[in-house]
Write an enzyme that holds these catalytic residues in place. Sequence first.
Site, PDB file in Angstrom:
ATOM      1  N   GLU A  34      28.444 -58.424  45.366  1.00 48.16           N
ATOM      2  CA  GLU A  34      27.878 -59.772  46.139  1.00 48.16           C
ATOM      3  C   GLU A  34      28.222 -59.432  47.441  1.00 48.16           C
ATOM      4  O   GLU A  34      27.481 -60.120  48.357  1.00 48.16           O
ATOM      5  CB  GLU A  34      28.432 -60.885  45.586  1.00 48.16           C
ATOM      6  CG  GLU A  34      27.923 -62.312  45.577  1.00 48.16           C
ATOM      7  CD  GLU A  34      28.170 -63.776  45.072  1.00 48.16           C
ATOM      8  OE1 GLU A  34      29.425 -63.916  45.365  1.00 48.16           O
ATOM      9  OE2 GLU A  34      27.397 -63.955  44.408  1.00 48.16           O
TER      10      GLU A  34
ATOM     11  N   GLU B 224      25.538 -74.711  36.593  1.00 43.96           N
ATOM     12  CA  GLU B 224      26.326 -74.448  35.481  1.00 43.96           C
ATOM     13  C   GLU B 224      27.666 -75.076  35.406  1.00 43.96           C
ATOM     14  O   GLU B 224      27.771 -75.590  34.331  1.00 43.96           O
ATOM     15  CB  GLU B 224      26.807 -72.827  35.617  1.00 43.96           C
ATOM     16  CG  GLU B 224      25.462 -71.737  35.447  1.00 43.96           C
ATOM     17  CD  GLU B 224      24.783 -71.646  37.047  1.00 43.96           C
ATOM     18  OE1 GLU B 224      25.242 -72.402  37.631  1.00 43.96           O
ATOM     19  OE2 GLU B 224      24.014 -70.404  37.021  1.00 43.96           O
TER      20      GLU B 224
ATOM     21  N   GLY C 239      33.697 -67.783  48.261  1.00 43.29           N
ATOM     22  CA  GLY C 239      33.802 -67.876  46.528  1.00 43.29           C
ATOM     23  C   GLY C 239      34.776 -66.686  46.059  1.00 43.29           C
ATOM     24  O   GLY C 239      35.516 -66.731  45.387  1.00 43.29           O
ATOM     25  N   ARG C 240      34.068 -65.354  46.485  1.00 43.50           N
ATOM     26  CA  ARG C 240      34.750 -64.427  45.665  1.00 43.50           C
ATOM     27  C   ARG C 240      35.980 -63.922  46.472  1.00 43.50           C
ATOM     28  O   ARG C 240      36.442 -63.011  46.051  1.00 43.50           O
ATOM     29  CB  ARG C 240      33.636 -63.300  45.733  1.00 43.50           C
ATOM     30  CG  ARG C 240      33.142 -62.841  47.173  1.00 43.50           C
ATOM     31  CD  ARG C 240      31.893 -61.831  47.093  1.00 43.50           C
ATOM     32  NE  ARG C 240      31.288 -61.751  48.304  1.00 43.50           N
ATOM     33  CZ  ARG C 240      30.223 -62.536  48.785  1.00 43.50           C
ATOM     34  NH1 ARG C 240      30.028 -63.578  48.452  1.00 43.50           N
ATOM     35  NH2 ARG C 240      29.745 -62.232  50.100  1.00 43.50           N
TER      36      ARG C 240
ATOM     37  N   HIS D 155      35.524 -42.972  24.614  1.00 43.30           N
ATOM     38  CA  HIS D 155      34.872 -42.776  23.320  1.00 43.30           C
ATOM     39  C   HIS D 155      33.411 -43.412  23.392  1.00 43.30           C
ATOM     40  O   HIS D 155      32.607 -43.659  22.538  1.00 43.30           O
ATOM     41  CB  HIS D 155      35.491 -43.450  22.288  1.00 43.30           C
ATOM     42  CG  HIS D 155      36.802 -42.733  21.953  1.00 43.30           C
ATOM     43  ND1 HIS D 155      36.979 -41.508  21.495  1.00 43.30           N
ATOM     44  CD2 HIS D 155      38.091 -42.875  22.625  1.00 43.30           C
ATOM     45  CE1 HIS D 155      38.101 -40.785  21.499  1.00 43.30           C
ATOM     46  NE2 HIS D 155      38.873 -41.959  22.217  1.00 43.30           N
TER      47      HIS D 155
ATOM     48  N   LYS E 144      17.822 -69.148  41.673  1.00 49.19           N
ATOM     49  CA  LYS E 144      18.083 -70.632  41.449  1.00 49.19           C
ATOM     50  C   LYS E 144      17.229 -71.530  41.876  1.00 49.19           C
ATOM     51  O   LYS E 144      17.076 -72.413  40.930  1.00 49.19           O
ATOM     52  CB  LYS E 144      19.371 -70.860  42.430  1.00 49.19           C
ATOM     53  CG  LYS E 144      20.791 -70.229  42.349  1.00 49.19           C
ATOM     54  CD  LYS E 144      21.592 -71.062  43.118  1.00 49.19           C
ATOM     55  CE  LYS E 144      23.080 -70.247  43.315  1.00 49.19           C
ATOM     56  NZ  LYS E 144      24.083 -70.651  44.291  1.00 49.19           N
TER      57      LYS E 144
ATOM     58  N   LYS F 230      33.484 -74.556  44.754  1.00 45.41           N
ATOM     59  CA  LYS F 230      33.558 -74.748  46.327  1.00 45.41           C
ATOM     60  C   LYS F 230      32.655 -75.638  46.748  1.00 45.41           C
ATOM     61  O   LYS F 230      32.954 -76.660  47.341  1.00 45.41           O
ATOM     62  CB  LYS F 230      33.296 -73.280  46.783  1.00 45.41           C
ATOM     63  CG  LYS F 230      33.396 -73.278  48.340  1.00 45.41           C
ATOM     64  CD  LYS F 230      33.187 -71.860  49.142  1.00 45.41           C
ATOM     65  CE  LYS F 230      33.200 -72.429  50.536  1.00 45.41           C
ATOM     66  NZ  LYS F 230      32.973 -70.995  51.237  1.00 45.41           N
TER      67      LYS F 230
HETATM   68  O1  LIG Z   1      32.099 -72.201  43.566  1.00 41.72           O
HETATM   69  P1  LIG Z   1      30.727 -72.653  43.478  1.00 41.72           P
HETATM   70  O2  LIG Z   1      30.296 -73.377  44.855  1.00 41.72           O
HETATM   71  O3  LIG Z   1      30.496 -73.507  42.322  1.00 41.72           O
HETATM   72  O4  LIG Z   1      29.851 -71.400  43.441  1.00 41.72           O
HETATM   73  C1  LIG Z   1      29.980 -70.404  42.407  1.00 41.72           C
HETATM   74  C2  LIG Z   1      29.511 -69.149  42.838  1.00 41.72           C
HETATM   75  O5  LIG Z   1      28.200 -69.212  43.071  1.00 41.72           O
HETATM   76  C3  LIG Z   1      27.637 -68.304  44.053  1.00 41.72           C
HETATM   77  O6  LIG Z   1      27.431 -68.799  45.227  1.00 41.72           O
HETATM   78  C4  LIG Z   1      26.672 -67.471  43.893  1.00 41.72           C
HETATM   79  O7  LIG Z   1      25.713 -68.278  43.199  1.00 41.72           O
HETATM   80  C5  LIG Z   1      29.079 -67.266  44.337  1.00 41.72           C
HETATM   81  O8  LIG Z   1      29.048 -66.809  45.670  1.00 41.72           O
HETATM   82  C6  LIG Z   1      30.024 -68.213  44.292  1.00 41.72           C
HETATM   83  O9  LIG Z   1      31.538 -67.842  43.812  1.00 41.72           O
END
Ligand SMILES: O=P(O)(O)OC[C@H]1O[C@](O)(CO)[C@@H](O)[C@@H]1O
Length: 544
Positions: free
Chosen positions: A354, A213, A268-269, A385, A505, A207
Amino acid sequence: MSADLTRSPAWLALKQHAAQVGSRHLRELFAADPQRGERLVIEDVGLYLDYAKQRVNADTMDLLRQLAEDRGVRQRTAAMFAGERINTTEDRAVLHVALRAPVGEKILFDGHDVVADVHAVLDRMAAFSDQVRDGSWRGHTGKRIRNVVSIGIGGSDLGPVMAYEALRDYSQREMVFRFVSNVDGTDFAEAVRDLDAAETLFIVCSKTFTTLETLSNAQAARQWAVQALGDDSAVAKHFVAVSTNADEVAKFGIDTANMFGFWDWVGGRYSMESAIGLSTMLAIGPQHFRDMLAGFHAMDVHFRDTPFERNLPVTMALLGIWNTNFLDAATVAVLPYEQYLKRFPAYLQQLTMESNGKSVTIDGQAVDYATGPIYWGEPGTNGQHSFYQLIHQGTRIVPCDFIGFGQTRNPVGDQHDLLIANLIAQGEALAFGKSADEVRAEGTAEALVPHRTFDGNRPSSTLLAAELTPYALGSLIALYEHSVFVQGVIWNIDSFDQWGVELGKQLAKATIAELTAAELPQLSHDSSTNALIRRYRQLRDGKP
Ligand SMILES: O=P(O)(O)OC[C@H]1O[C@](O)(CO)[C@@H](O)[C@@H]1O
């Protein structure tokens, strides 16, 4: 302290009621109302919810519904659908319902119809998906695309992975779909190790397009592709981006003509049915993707228009409030008896935790009640199990959501009946248990009687649907989304921000510099953190 909620008449009435009903065993509740198994059921949008094995009676539900009325669930729902900026700490609207609104419907945000924008992107996604799926989109060397690697994290990953796994049987089986999220290089390396770069398309999903990452993995992917294909210009045919941030996409080196957009008002979620779901559409095709959106939308309409007594998300939310705040349950186990839903619990973890893992109200007051429970789970019957022992005989109450389907897409002998027999039996065992007398009557040695006794009275809900179709998946996800929302309204928290992920972060940024500096810099953390940094550097550099 925010005591508004806990001093409200509806809350106090529930407290009092909990002292009576909460202590009554499910055996008693069924004895007092033998038909509850047929009455405490709601069926709509293709989903059958049985909540008779929750520790509630009709009065409990009336009181809970009163709580929902008093807390303004109706008004807040209307505000969400109307595009008001209900995510106040980020000053954003929350309009994921617009992502699945059908063509022709109008949802205005700042005077502009966002549904038309949504469909314009969906149409572009469909055209692109068709080109890739039918082989007319060619890679840099002219080969067709056979592999799709989606790079993202959190909401830009969990939805696409879950949906791909859930709908794998609808996917184009000749194509390979992989997902890379972790900044651990192993995730990327394992995802591409057997792929031919000439046949591989990367979808970089973020987003913000600033997430450490995702950008690290996207850089790794670009290097890998360019090295294999021998030319920087290969990026044009092997990389597309999904983002709200065109500037950052361009800075990264992806032509914005190859970008699929979405909007600030999509959390995002809550984004898997936006362009973030491009990998899903590539896998299952545009028509199945639209079927999934129709399932989401049907649940949206049900949620918005159905009275609370027959409202699936409201009822699930209220049961969660009851278990969390009045029976003191700290977790919810989500137990899909459907292998294709193996990533559904992981997906729900972000959606629920979240969203509702907050301890201050919207106006910044500390809450004096529990908020979001811990969600976890595994597909049945595997969990039986391993951790079900604790659910049956442990000291904690773990409300369970069982999820099952009438039909399997893979009939193997009578295995589907075996699977669903287990689902049904687990709910029964949890609710009714087995008394010491029943154990003795089986001839069990006295010393073993306490060990083989099951107290029962452990609450569960069961969700059944005919079959795991794209439509059913959409409606199931929307059910949980709206349930999370209703709970957030009752707890008066902002279910749409996620400030809790920021501190880690920030600290990681400082730590990266300390780990990568040629010489160990002066460290000014606490003694534990300093020692860990020193020790890691020694281990990394092979200095024991
Ligand atoms: O889509 P982006 O901006 O890379 O963010 C990824 C994810 O990181 C978060 O902001 C949490 O660190 C989530 O809410 C989001 O889904």
